[in-house]
Design a protein around this motif. Structure first.
Motif, PDB file in Angstrom:
ATOM      1  N   PRO A 134       0.812  -1.219   0.000  1.00  0.00           N
ATOM      2  CA  PRO A 134       0.000   0.000   0.000  1.00  0.00           C
ATOM      3  C   PRO A 134       0.848   1.273   0.000  1.00  0.00           C
ATOM      4  O   PRO A 134       2.012   1.253   0.421  1.00  0.00           O
ATOM      5  CB  PRO A 134      -0.800  -0.112   1.303  1.00  0.00           C
ATOM      6  CG  PRO A 134      -0.020  -1.016   2.172  1.00  0.00           C
ATOM      7  CD  PRO A 134       0.703  -1.963   1.267  1.00  0.00           C
ATOM      8  N   GLN A 135       0.211   2.362  -0.460  1.00  0.00           N
ATOM      9  CA  GLN A 135       0.874   3.660  -0.439  1.00  0.00           C
ATOM     10  C   GLN A 135       0.915   4.196   0.986  1.00  0.00           C
ATOM     11  O   GLN A 135       0.139   3.782   1.815  1.00  0.00           O
ATOM     12  CB  GLN A 135       0.080   4.651  -1.296  1.00  0.00           C
ATOM     13  CG  GLN A 135      -0.164   4.170  -2.681  1.00  0.00           C
ATOM     14  CD  GLN A 135       0.304   5.181  -3.703  1.00  0.00           C
ATOM     15  OE1 GLN A 135       0.815   6.226  -3.358  1.00  0.00           O
ATOM     16  NE2 GLN A 135       0.154   4.863  -4.955  1.00  0.00           N
ATOM     17  N   SER A 136       1.799   5.134   1.222  1.00  0.00           N
ATOM     18  CA  SER A 136       1.905   5.882   2.496  1.00  0.00           C
ATOM     19  C   SER A 136       2.200   4.991   3.697  1.00  0.00           C
ATOM     20  O   SER A 136       2.045   5.425   4.823  1.00  0.00           O
ATOM     21  CB  SER A 136       0.629   6.673   2.811  1.00  0.00           C
ATOM     22  OG  SER A 136       0.134   7.306   1.682  1.00  0.00           O
ATOM     23  N   GLY A 194       4.181   8.153  -1.370  1.00  0.00           N
ATOM     24  CA  GLY A 194       2.946   8.599  -0.736  1.00  0.00           C
ATOM     25  C   GLY A 194       3.076   8.882   0.743  1.00  0.00           C
ATOM     26  O   GLY A 194       2.070   9.005   1.432  1.00  0.00           O
ATOM     27  N   ALA A 229       2.107  13.122   2.863  1.00  0.00           N
ATOM     28  CA  ALA A 229       0.656  13.222   2.758  1.00  0.00           C
ATOM     29  C   ALA A 229       0.073  13.773   4.035  1.00  0.00           C
ATOM     30  O   ALA A 229       0.750  13.827   5.062  1.00  0.00           O
ATOM     31  CB  ALA A 229       0.056  11.846   2.461  1.00  0.00           C
ATOM     32  N   GLU A 277      -0.523   0.687   7.644  1.00  0.00           N
ATOM     33  CA  GLU A 277      -1.488   1.782   7.610  1.00  0.00           C
ATOM     34  C   GLU A 277      -0.764   3.108   7.380  1.00  0.00           C
ATOM     35  O   GLU A 277       0.395   3.243   7.740  1.00  0.00           O
ATOM     36  CB  GLU A 277      -2.274   1.800   8.926  1.00  0.00           C
ATOM     37  CG  GLU A 277      -3.183   0.589   9.028  1.00  0.00           C
ATOM     38  CD  GLU A 277      -3.791   0.434  10.413  1.00  0.00           C
ATOM     39  OE1 GLU A 277      -4.353  -0.635  10.671  1.00  0.00           O
ATOM     40  OE2 GLU A 277      -3.690   1.366  11.221  1.00  0.00           O
ATOM     41  N   PRO A 278      -1.470   4.071   6.790  1.00  0.00           N
ATOM     42  CA  PRO A 278      -0.801   5.325   6.440  1.00  0.00           C
ATOM     43  C   PRO A 278      -0.219   6.016   7.668  1.00  0.00           C
ATOM     44  O   PRO A 278      -0.826   6.030   8.730  1.00  0.00           O
ATOM     45  CB  PRO A 278      -1.917   6.174   5.838  1.00  0.00           C
ATOM     46  CG  PRO A 278      -2.986   5.236   5.474  1.00  0.00           C
ATOM     47  CD  PRO A 278      -2.875   4.070   6.386  1.00  0.00           C
ATOM     48  N   GLN A 282      -7.628   7.240  -0.363  1.00  0.00           N
ATOM     49  CA  GLN A 282      -6.355   7.861  -0.686  1.00  0.00           C
ATOM     50  C   GLN A 282      -6.515   8.813  -1.862  1.00  0.00           C
ATOM     51  O   GLN A 282      -7.103   8.475  -2.885  1.00  0.00           O
ATOM     52  CB  GLN A 282      -5.306   6.795  -0.973  1.00  0.00           C
ATOM     53  CG  GLN A 282      -4.932   6.095   0.325  1.00  0.00           C
ATOM     54  CD  GLN A 282      -3.620   5.367   0.240  1.00  0.00           C
ATOM     55  OE1 GLN A 282      -3.318   4.776  -0.778  1.00  0.00           O
ATOM     56  NE2 GLN A 282      -2.857   5.399   1.301  1.00  0.00           N
ATOM     57  N   VAL A 286      -4.401  12.539   2.237  1.00  0.00           N
ATOM     58  CA  VAL A 286      -4.338  13.444   1.093  1.00  0.00           C
ATOM     59  C   VAL A 286      -2.893  13.799   0.788  1.00  0.00           C
ATOM     60  O   VAL A 286      -2.154  14.214   1.669  1.00  0.00           O
ATOM     61  CB  VAL A 286      -5.123  14.746   1.358  1.00  0.00           C
ATOM     62  CG1 VAL A 286      -5.356  15.477   0.068  1.00  0.00           C
ATOM     63  CG2 VAL A 286      -6.436  14.461   2.046  1.00  0.00           C
ATOM     64  N   GLU A 287      -2.525  13.653  -0.468  1.00  0.00           N
ATOM     65  CA  GLU A 287      -1.167  13.940  -0.904  1.00  0.00           C
ATOM     66  C   GLU A 287      -1.177  15.072  -1.905  1.00  0.00           C
ATOM     67  O   GLU A 287      -2.167  15.252  -2.621  1.00  0.00           O
ATOM     68  CB  GLU A 287      -0.653  12.716  -1.663  1.00  0.00           C
ATOM     69  CG  GLU A 287       0.400  11.921  -0.993  1.00  0.00           C
ATOM     70  CD  GLU A 287       0.894  10.909  -1.991  1.00  0.00           C
ATOM     71  OE1 GLU A 287       1.986  11.120  -2.505  1.00  0.00           O
ATOM     72  OE2 GLU A 287       0.185   9.927  -2.266  1.00  0.00           O
TER      73      GLU A 287
END
Lengths: 447, 351
Positions: free
Chosen positions: A293-295, A376, A379, A394-395, B28, B57-58
């Motif tokens: 996943p991103q972030s 990412g 953010a 998780e982000p 996302q 948010v990016e």
């Protein structure tokens, strides 16, 4: 040589009487000394300038202005059914709580004989932070029995009032500022005189997450610190064993041939590769190919691991090299195997050097933001990630990234926040480097 | 040591498989740095009032966000791309090639672009033609096309102060630059009559090629250091103006409103940039703001539909909502947008 022999030197008369050449050489030495001192002075000046500007801007972020309010939690608004069930009470949004706070603000000011007739209702409401209704709502949802009572609530003041308390905003600047009026500042001054405004230590700066452009007073580095911590854990768990294993093989076991030479040169080169290149690699490998996943701190940790590995390998190999061959010879001589020699004798002796290198590598990884740009991590992350291992996916944000983001915001209040985050980051870096130095001082053996 | 290594590799493997299997519960978003601050405001309000996680948010720019969105469908791709310019056919093609079939286009408001200088400096009242004559590489003087000779604003127009021309304009990677080129430079080129002179001077084969060449000549800015491209954010432009009091910078209206104690805003064609003037269309330099939603993620990513509806609701994007408070301009046709969002209407082909 020829010059010396050709020159007709006058015979030296006395050692105490310096001739022209000696004087010239002495002058050159004095000049060189001055150059060196100037260079050192320049470095110190730059450091002092950095510290003064960061501390000057940032120390104020550790204190935050809040308004003491007597809030009546009206049952008719907050819990119409009277069930005190948080699930039902969730239907009242922060807008509803905002109205309660506005009323409380008006009542509190009236109770202290502060004249607010110069303010429109919107201006009066704008003196408290947009974050305050959220905090009140969380408070009430956590303890529904508060409904119906009148409680003392410390609502954050808006960033401009906070700036006024800290001297960043003045009556002159307020005249030109569309976000605050002179009248609002006058009311704030009156509130301060009555003891309604206080500026306690800002724990929220360490425990809250980032906040949006409309409420800089609520922004904190909590999520960023946790994200950085998660990434450092991953870097430590992965790069230390991999780096040490690679170094031991290359230093102790591998044959010296063309292949190991190529690998060595490449490791040295990798240590100098710009960090952003690792970011591109991570995007392609971890996110697009492996589908992570991103972030996520996991991906950030993996990138930083790749980036730190060359540093750790180089430091570890230097530490292994520093162990004298006589130790190995003695161990092999009494019949130890290659592996026993390494793990019982060489590695323990090299450990302080390895740990020092690892900590320095981690410190570099902690301050790195470029490789995180593309995966990412740069953010707006508001929610805390859960505990590991699930939380690793998780982000989350990271400390240097948080600094970068805050410097880009339009509201000048974020400048203070950014400097505050830099102070936190610097404290971590200094602590890590100090640990490295202590380890080296305490355990390193000289041969 | 061996066991440590085994644990480490096992952990890494476990994490990778977990990443594939685990469902994502947060939205996302990526894209325009102009939309970013407002998107964070909405995300924050969404997170505190709904039972869903706060969206992540990016920034990164409109183009990058749209490309990112078009990378495919799935939980490791983003759900929404914020954009300060309309999606391009190349993006739609890229999306289609990667299996992103249906995209929803949501226009939620407008952003004004303002020209501001140091607060202590003189007042400026510009027209697009003056900007063209100040910054273009070639201008028309006494009926002939000459390399731009203007040194001060007074050279451009005697009504302007005799201050050296120095403009900090957004770099080409910014969506703002497109608007600046289109609404100010090209407009000024046409207004000042330079466009016709360029067409007349063109040696291209047919009329449309002549028009293209003239437009390119209009957009060619001088390279003698008078017009400076800023690739960073508005904060950089502000810092540069702080260091160089003669300069004029290009900002978003919201940024100016947050820094109105340091900046003095100029009028354009006689109109002061305000939220009202932009909403009514009187102020000429503004642009629509969009976001693009991957329709395939509705029902997969929890809260996506709710977020999109919340984003364009009257509470948020209405004329009295936080969007207007932040300095963006509410869309007069917001009701139509809300209806389209409720019906999940995907966007048709670009005209």
């Amino acid at each position: 040589m020829t010059e010396i022999s050709q020159q007709a030197e006058p015979p030296v008369k006395s050692l105490f009487e310096s001739d022209l050449r000696t004087r010239r050489r002495n002058a050159a030495e004095t000049r060189f000394r001055l150059y060196g001192m100037a260079a050192v002075a320049m470095g110190i000046f730059a450091l002092i300038f950095l510290l003064v500007s960061v501390l000057g801007n940032g120390v104020s972020s550790f204190r935050q202005t809040s308004i003491e309010l007597q809030v009546t939690l009206d049952e008719a608004v907050l819990d119409k059914t009277g069930s005190r069930d948080p699930e039902v009470m969730k239907k009242v949004t922060t807008i509803g709580y905002g109205k309660i706070l506005d009323q409380a603000l008006a009542d509190t000011l009236a109770a202290h004989d502060i004249d607010v007739s110069a303010l429109t209702p919107k201006q009066l409401s704008g003196m408290k932070s947009d974050e305050a209704p959220r905090r009140l709502r969380d408070l009430v949802l956590a303890d529904p029995s508060l409904v119906g009572q009148t409680i003392t609530f410390h609502a954050l003041a808006t960033s401009r009032i906070d700036g006024f308390e800290k001297g960043r905003v003045t009556m002159e600047s307020a005249k030109l500022d569309s976000n605050i009026s002179v009248e609002q500042l006058e009311v704030a001054q009156a509130m301060k005189d009555k003891g309604l405004l206080s500026m306690p230590f800002n724990w929220g700066f360490f425990t809250s997450a980032d906040a949006s452009e409309l409420r800089p007073e609520a922004a904190g580095v909590g999520v960023a610190m946790l994200g950085s911590l998660y990434m450092m854990l991953i870097v430590l768990v992965l790069s230390l064993p991999i780096g040490v294993a690679a170094s031991i093989y290359l230093e102790e076991l591998a044959p010296q041939n063309r292949w190991t030479d190529i690998i060595e040169v490449n490791i040295a080169n990798l240590a100098a590769v710009p960090a952003i290149v690792y970011g591109i690699l991570a995007l392609a490998l971890f996110i697009n190919f492996l589908g992570l996943p991103q972030s996520a701190p996991m991906v950030g940790g993996l990138v930083l691991t790749l980036m730190t590995l060359p540093t750790i390998i180089i430091a570890t190999r230097a530490a292994l090299k520093a162990v004298p061959p006589s130790i190995r010879d003695a161990a092999l001589g009494v019949g130890a195997s290659r592996m026993q020699t390494i793990f019982h004798h060489v590695l323990p002796l090299a450990m302080p050097g390895i740990l020092t290198g690892t900590i320095l590598g981690l410190a570099r990884a902690l301050g790195e933001s470029a490789p995180l740009l593309l995966i990412g991590m740069v953010a707006f992350v508001k929610d805390y990630p859960s505990a590991p291992p699930a939380g690793l996916m998780e982000p989350a944000s990271a400390l240097p990234v948080q600094v970068y983001q805050w410097t880009q915001r339009a509201d000048p209040a974020f400048v203070e926040r950014a400097s505050g985050a830099i102070i936190v980051l610097l404290v971590f870096l200094v602590a890590m480097n100090a640990t490295a130095i202590l380890l080296r001082r305490r355990f390193e053996r000289r041969w | 040591m061996k066991s440590v290594m085994l644990t480490a590799s096992a952990l890494a493997m476990a994490a990778m498989t977990a990443g594939v299997a685990q469902a994502r519960d947060n939205i996302q978003i990526s894209g325009s740095s102009t939309v970013l601050p407002y998107a964070t405001i909405v995300a924050e309000a969404f997170g505190e009032n709904f039972d869903f996680a706060t969206p992540v948010v990016e920034g990164g720019g409109s183009g990058a966000g749209r490309k990112n969105m078009c990378q495919g469908v799935g939980e490791n791709t983003i759900d929404i791309a914020n954009s300060s310019s309309r999606i391009k056919q190349s993006d739609i093609d890229l999306c289609a090639a990667n299996g992103v079939a249906e995209i929803m286009e949501v226009r939620f408001g407008y952003d004004g672009i303002v020209f501001a200088s140091d607060i202590a400096g003189p007042d400026f009242a510009y027209t697009p033609a003056q900007w063209f004559n100040a910054l273009a590489k070639d201008v028309v003087k006494d009926g002939a096309i000459v390399a731009n000779p203007n040194k001060t604003w007074a050279d451009v127009d005697a009504a302007l102060p005799a201050q050296d021309i120095l403009a900090f304009i957004p770099g080409t990677k910014h969506g703002t630059r497109e608007v600046f080129d289109e609404k100010v430079i090209v407009q000024g080129c046409e207004d000042s009559g330079a466009y016709e002179a360029f067409v007349a001077a063109s040696t291209a084969a047919d009329d449309s090629a002549k028009a293209d060449e003239a437009e390119d000549k209009c957009m060619a800015l001088r390279t003698d250091g008078v017009s400076v491209d800023i690739d960073g954010d508005y904060t950089e432009t502000l810092a540069r103006i702080g260091a160089n009091k003669n300069a004029i910078g290009v900002f978003g209206l919201s940024f100016y409103q947050n820094n109105s104690d340091k900046l003095k805003v100029a009028t354009m064609s006689g109109v002061v940039p305000t939220v009202e003037a932009i909403a009514s269309g009187d102020y000429p330099v503004s642009r629509p703001l969009f976001f693009y939603v991957k329709k395939a993620h509705f029902g997969v990513i929890p809260g996506l539909k709710e977020y999109v509806e919340f984003f364009v609701s009257d509470d948020m994007a209405g004329p009295d909502g936080p969007m207007a408070a932040y300095g963006l301009v509410s869309d007069p046709e917001l009701a139509a947008t809300q209806a389209a969002v409720a019906a999940e209407t995907p966007m048709g082909p670009l005209e």
